[in-house]
Scaffold this active site. Structure first.
Site, PDB file in Angstrom:
ATOM      1  N   HIS A 125      38.845  43.016  40.463  1.00  0.00           N
ATOM      2  CA  HIS A 125      38.172  43.117  39.377  1.00  0.00           C
ATOM      3  C   HIS A 125      38.016  44.703  39.261  1.00  0.00           C
ATOM      4  CE1 HIS A 125      36.753  39.161  38.515  1.00  0.00           C
ATOM      5  NE2 HIS A 125      36.333  38.984  39.800  1.00  0.00           N
ATOM      6  N   ASP A 162      42.801  33.245  41.765  1.00  0.00           N
ATOM      7  CA  ASP A 162      41.222  33.522  42.171  1.00  0.00           C
ATOM      8  C   ASP A 162      40.774  32.841  40.821  1.00  0.00           C
ATOM      9  OD1 ASP A 162      39.040  35.368  43.582  1.00  0.00           O
ATOM     10  OD2 ASP A 162      38.656  35.048  41.475  1.00  0.00           O
ATOM     11  N   HIS A 164      38.243  33.608  39.027  1.00  0.00           N
ATOM     12  CA  HIS A 164      37.636  34.576  38.015  1.00  0.00           C
ATOM     13  C   HIS A 164      39.077  35.356  37.753  1.00  0.00           C
ATOM     14  CE1 HIS A 164      34.407  34.149  40.805  1.00  0.00           C
ATOM     15  NE2 HIS A 164      33.534  33.946  39.783  1.00  0.00           N
ATOM     16  N   ASP A 249      38.024  30.687  45.375  1.00  0.00           N
ATOM     17  CA  ASP A 249      36.846  30.276  44.947  1.00  0.00           C
ATOM     18  C   ASP A 249      37.112  29.353  43.787  1.00  0.00           C
ATOM     19  OD1 ASP A 249      38.082  32.313  43.574  1.00  0.00           O
ATOM     20  OD2 ASP A 249      36.303  33.807  43.506  1.00  0.00           O
TER      21      ASP A 249
HETATM   22 ZN   LIG Z   1      36.546  35.201  42.484  1.00  0.00          ZN
END
Ligand SMILES: [Zn+2]
Length: 344
Positions: A125, A162, A164, A249
């Site tokens: 991120h 991931d 996200h 995740d």
């Molecule tokens: Zn994540």
């Protein structure tokens, strides 16, 4: 030495003190406990060096590096509601980026056939000039840039599974055709970026491939996107190095998202990438991102490491690609204009 896969680690990962946050030191403990119970799966454990400042500066401006350093030196502070810097965080972040860079060096020098960098804080991120989403420096982006700058590679692929969207990696290489960024992520979900329509910009147009999936997506959807899209893109792009932004995740037990991937799903995706990398003679490495269900994280990392170092099965993705999930079929239809090899 060349025969042993490598696991890059450093104790500073435990000193990035984020309590009571889910991105916590116990994640590393859970991974180490699971791997030690399996005798480290034949991996050689390597102590990650701190990243060279100049290597980090290829991605992050000095002002951003200095902000993290200063904040840690001052005893720490929250950068935003999700992103914490503690006294030990700068050191941890330097080694997290350093582990990913050292992994690239070991792979490209022929010192290891494959490997995994297991550190925190995670990285995907982090934007060039902004820490966010638990991430301070973008470890995988720093490693990919190092492969281009220091090793003279022309094509690097980053597969980010991931749950996200890897907004930082997406943006850092948005206009760069040397890095093919492929992200599978739940949508809607934090950070809200990564629609299928975001395909990169300028010369990098077509080299950003976003594959959003709905909540509830499990092994079938994820594996179909890897077998039917990521593997096909790898064949068309012919990367000289493949890095996986390996967050766990998307696991069914994870408290931060709503996907249903199992450890066998992570192993299957790894096997598929291992197969195509063997075919392309491109080294393959993983860099830890998220994963917050501690026991599931340990099991998923172990399953991934096992598949990563197993004998590759070239062409193993072929059969799975014949029976595409609707998400993968639609992605190929969307991508065929830029990537004719993906025609069905
Ligand atoms: Zn994540």
């Amino acid at each position: 030495m060349a025969d042993a896969p490598v696991l890059l680690e450093h104790p500073s990962s435990l000193a990035h003190d984020t309590a009571p946050h889910p991105e916590q030191p116990a994640r590393m403990v859970a991974i180490d406990r699971e791997l030690s119970a399996r005798d480290w799966l034949g991996y050689e454990r390597v102590r990650s060096p701190a990243v060279e400042r100049a290597t980090l500066a290829a991605v992050h401006p000095e002002s951003h590096i200095a902000l993290i350093e200063r904040t840690a030196l001052a005893g720490g502070a929250a950068i935003d509601a999700d992103t914490i810097v503690s006294e030990g965080s700068f050191e941890a972040a330097l080694h997290a980026a350093g582990g990913a860079v050292a992994l690239v060096d070991l792979l490209l020098n022929g010192s290891a056939p494959c490997g995994f960098s297991a550190h925190r804080p995670p990285g995907h991120h982090a934007e060039r000039a902004r820490a966010m989403g638990f991430c301070l420096f973008n470890n995988v982006a720093v490693a990919a840039a190092h492969a281009l700058d220091a090793h003279g590679l022309e094509r690097v692929m980053v597969l980010d599974w991931d749950v996200h969207h890897g907004n930082g990696t997406n943006d850092i290489f948005h206009a760069d055709p040397r890095v093919l960024f492929v992200s599978i992520h739940q949508s809607p979900l934090y950070p809200g970026t990564g629609p299928a329509a975001d395909v990169g910009s300028g010369e990098g147009s077509g080299y950003t491939v976003n594959l959003p999936v709905p909540p509830g997506s499990g092994d079938d959807v994820y594996c179909s996107l890897v077998d039917g899209v990521a593997v096909a893109l790898a064949r068309a792009f012919a990367p000289q190095l493949v890095l996986i932004s390996a967050g766990f995740d998307a696991h069914s037990e994870d408290p931060l998202a709503d996907c249903e991937v199992t450890e066998e799903g992570f192993a299957a995706m790894t096997r598929s990438m291992r197969g195509v990398c063997a075919e392309l003679e491109a080294p393959l490495g993983g860099v830890l991102e998220g994963g917050y269900a501690l026991a599931a994280l340990g099991r998923s990392v172990a399953a991934t490491l096992q598949a990563l170092s197993a004998a590759p099965r070239p062409g193993s993705a072929e059969q799975a690609a014949l029976d595409l999930a609707p998400e993968a079929r639609m992605a190929r239809e969307r991508l065929v204009e830029r990537w004719p090899a993906l025609a069905l």
